[in-house]
Structure formats: structure tokens, C-alpha cells
Design a protein around this motif. Sequence first.
Motif, PDB file in Angstrom:
ATOM      1  N   LYS A 136       0.831  -1.204   0.000  1.00 49.53           N
ATOM      2  CA  LYS A 136       0.000   0.000   0.000  1.00 49.53           C
ATOM      3  C   LYS A 136       0.865   1.254   0.000  1.00 49.53           C
ATOM      4  O   LYS A 136       0.508   2.270  -0.607  1.00 49.53           O
ATOM      5  N   ARG A 137       2.023   1.179   0.659  1.00 50.97           N
ATOM      6  CA  ARG A 137       2.895   2.346   0.776  1.00 50.97           C
ATOM      7  C   ARG A 137       3.565   2.717  -0.546  1.00 50.97           C
ATOM      8  O   ARG A 137       4.156   3.787  -0.662  1.00 50.97           O
ATOM      9  N   ASP A 138       3.491   1.839  -1.533  1.00 49.31           N
ATOM     10  CA  ASP A 138       3.989   2.207  -2.860  1.00 49.31           C
ATOM     11  C   ASP A 138       3.039   3.164  -3.560  1.00 49.31           C
ATOM     12  O   ASP A 138       3.424   3.814  -4.537  1.00 49.31           O
ATOM     13  N   PHE A 139       1.799   3.260  -3.048  1.00 49.90           N
ATOM     14  CA  PHE A 139       0.784   4.093  -3.694  1.00 49.90           C
ATOM     15  C   PHE A 139       0.258   5.217  -2.802  1.00 49.90           C
ATOM     16  O   PHE A 139      -0.119   6.276  -3.310  1.00 49.90           O
ATOM     17  N   PHE A 140       0.234   4.976  -1.491  1.00 51.84           N
ATOM     18  CA  PHE A 140      -0.231   5.997  -0.551  1.00 51.84           C
ATOM     19  C   PHE A 140       0.651   5.974   0.690  1.00 51.84           C
ATOM     20  O   PHE A 140       1.086   4.915   1.142  1.00 51.84           O
ATOM     21  N   SER A 141       0.888   7.149   1.251  1.00 52.64           N
ATOM     22  CA  SER A 141       1.715   7.257   2.453  1.00 52.64           C
ATOM     23  C   SER A 141       0.907   6.887   3.691  1.00 52.64           C
ATOM     24  O   SER A 141      -0.309   6.675   3.624  1.00 52.64           O
ATOM     25  N   LYS A 142       1.580   6.858   4.827  1.00 54.10           N
ATOM     26  CA  LYS A 142       0.914   6.512   6.087  1.00 54.10           C
ATOM     27  C   LYS A 142      -0.200   7.485   6.428  1.00 54.10           C
ATOM     28  O   LYS A 142      -1.183   7.115   7.065  1.00 54.10           O
ATOM     29  N   ASN A 143      -0.029   8.744   6.018  1.00 53.95           N
ATOM     30  CA  ASN A 143      -1.058   9.746   6.325  1.00 53.95           C
ATOM     31  C   ASN A 143      -2.093   9.885   5.212  1.00 53.95           C
ATOM     32  O   ASN A 143      -2.855  10.850   5.173  1.00 53.95           O
ATOM     33  N   GLY A 144      -2.094   8.927   4.277  1.00 57.16           N
ATOM     34  CA  GLY A 144      -3.157   8.878   3.271  1.00 57.16           C
ATOM     35  C   GLY A 144      -2.921   9.690   2.025  1.00 57.16           C
ATOM     36  O   GLY A 144      -3.809   9.798   1.173  1.00 57.16           O
ATOM     37  N   LEU A 145      -1.734  10.278   1.871  1.00 54.12           N
ATOM     38  CA  LEU A 145      -1.462  11.088   0.689  1.00 54.12           C
ATOM     39  C   LEU A 145      -1.021  10.218  -0.479  1.00 54.12           C
ATOM     40  O   LEU A 145      -0.302   9.236  -0.301  1.00 54.12           O
ATOM     41  N   PRO A 146      -1.433  10.582  -1.697  1.00 51.25           N
ATOM     42  CA  PRO A 146      -0.985   9.827  -2.878  1.00 51.25           C
ATOM     43  C   PRO A 146       0.524   9.896  -3.024  1.00 51.25           C
ATOM     44  O   PRO A 146       1.139  10.927  -2.775  1.00 51.25           O
ATOM     45  N   LYS A 147       1.127   8.793  -3.425  1.00 54.13           N
ATOM     46  CA  LYS A 147       2.552   8.800  -3.768  1.00 54.13           C
ATOM     47  C   LYS A 147       2.689   9.311  -5.199  1.00 54.13           C
ATOM     48  O   LYS A 147       1.976   8.887  -6.101  1.00 54.13           O
ATOM     49  N   ASP A 148       3.622  10.242  -5.399  1.00 55.24           N
ATOM     50  CA  ASP A 148       3.810  10.824  -6.724  1.00 55.24           C
ATOM     51  C   ASP A 148       5.202  11.438  -6.808  1.00 55.24           C
ATOM     52  O   ASP A 148       5.918  11.521  -5.804  1.00 55.24           O
ATOM     53  N   THR A 149       5.562  11.869  -7.996  1.00 55.60           N
ATOM     54  CA  THR A 149       6.867  12.480  -8.233  1.00 55.60           C
ATOM     55  C   THR A 149       6.657  13.860  -8.841  1.00 55.60           C
ATOM     56  O   THR A 149       6.010  13.984  -9.875  1.00 55.60           O
TER      57      THR A 149
END
Length: 337
Positions: A136-149
Amino acid sequence: MVVSKNQKIDFVVSWVNGQDSKWLEKYNKYSQQDTLDEKDARFRDYYIFKYWFRAVEKFAPWVNHIYLVTDNQIPEWLETNNPKLTVVDHKDIIPEEYLPVFNSSAIELNLANIDGLSEQFVYFNDDMFINKPVTKRDFFSKNGLPKDTAGLNAIQPHYDFDHIHVNNIRIINERYNARKVLKKQFFKFINPVNRELNIYTILLFFWPRFTRFFDLHYPYSLRKSEMQRVLQENKSAYLGTMENRFRSKEDITVWLVRYYSLVEGKFSVRSPRVGKIYDVKKSFKEAINDIDKSQHKLIVINDDPAIDKKRFGEISEKLKETFENKYPQKSSFEKED
């Protein structure tokens, strides 16, 4: 917002088989309106979609639910009774006056209308594959934010589709001051995790307005409420896109939702090397090697309009062979023999 271990994250995947006779009959009725470049590559099916499901089941078993978005098409092998799967027809999420629609930009802007969709979801095109174990952490952080660059880029006009980059970035420049954003989000745009993208960002950092963001064509981590907000704030642009049955130079895209997250800092930094995009005309051997060796967590198998029918068939067969070797076992999303 904190994402617990039990946080629901759905996958949404869109799929079309442009060789299907019923779909072609519908398409041909309106095809004279399809004037944007790269027609063939947008609708061809390499017949490897079942391996998308096998990869998800093997490498992302934690996914809460999968929504398959189609235009009255269901793969003949698909087990639609799987409790983790819902087939979503265009008519379920798009107002009737805009149907039929062949414009992927318009279709994607309505994903938040999927009934039951979780707040956090990952959107895949059917050419985007999970290639090794993901969390899950590959797509969303612990605080629920989307992972992006976050990275700056420049528009380099060549294809008709490049107009769409202008449409998205114009809205951002109308609503946000580039210098204030980059000052506030400095450590997200300039970050060791961003690797080589830092070079481009530094070169464009002092321009008074945004020229473009890097659009990494990987699965998109999105929040439903944010998508709804962005489209509500840009309703006229949304409705203008919906008026276009096929891709148009006047469209906006789901990337606009990403852009809002980038400029507002509502994302968690992720390396661009999490995935790799392969053009199957220029980099076919490299794509096959990545599938074999699982070099990246995410890969994109991009079609190329320059590929003729004969070569298309050869590539399709090799891809099927390679995926079959990697995923020999049927997934629970496939019918029994």
C-alpha cells in the motif's frame, strides 16, 4: 488522515478491445469525428489483459476491490462473479447525453462516479502492469497522501495530444503562483528521491509560470474527494471535455487532479524509478527482459502507431508467451475451463 493497515485501497482499470466487431460497429458510426493522431495505438488489444489480473493477485493481494471500466465489453475469460470484482459500464458513470464516448480523457474524468469506490484508489490503464510485489505504501503514504513524483518539464509540441498539456497547465497557472508554490513545496520538487528529474526542475525553477510537470505514465494514486473538488472547480473545462466524443485538442485530463496535488503539496514523494515505460516498437526486447527479471515494480507496455498488423501480431504472441511463463497459474478472476 492516517491510513491504517486495514485502509481500503481500490484499483480501477479501464480496458477496450478495439478489434471487437460490436465495438467496431459502434466506433465506425462516429469514426469521422476521430481526427486526433495515433488512432490505432489507442484501441488495439494485445490480448494480455488476463495477466494484469494474475499480477495483481500475486503481487498486490491486499487490494480491497477492483473496478473494471469498459464500454459494454467483458473479456470472455473473465470471472465476473468474483466478489472482489465489479464491471463498470460507461453508462454507470457517464451521463447518457455523452454516450457513446471513445475519449479516454472524458472517461477518466468520471471515475469518481463509480458506486462504492474507496476514497483512495489507484487508476490503471490496461497497458500498466504490476511487475513485482508492491505494498500500500507504494501508492499511498501513512497519512493517506498519494505517492507521486514532482518534477518540472517543458512542453515540446509535436503531437496533437501536446495541446492537452497546455490546457491542464493553463488552469494551474490561472489558479496558482508558480514562484510561491515552488518556494513552499521546495523540498518536494527538489528532493534526492526525485533523482534525475531534479536536473530538469532546477533548469526551469526560476521561470515565472509553470511550463509543464513531468507526467510519469504510471498507475495514478488518487483520492476521490480531491478528484471531485478539482472537477467542480473547473466545471466548464470538464463539460467541454465531455462534449468531445473522441480525444480533442480542447480536452483536460485526469492529470489535472495530479497537478492540484503537486502544487498544494498533497502528496508524498516517490522515486520516478518505481516504474518504467516501454515503447514496444523501440524497446520491445527491454520490455520482455523487465517482465522476465522483474526489474521494476511497475511497467507500462506502450503501443506505437508505427507498428503494422504483422508486427503487431508477432509482438502480441511474444508478450503472451512471456507473461504466461511468469504467471502460469490462473487467477481467481478467470473462469474455470
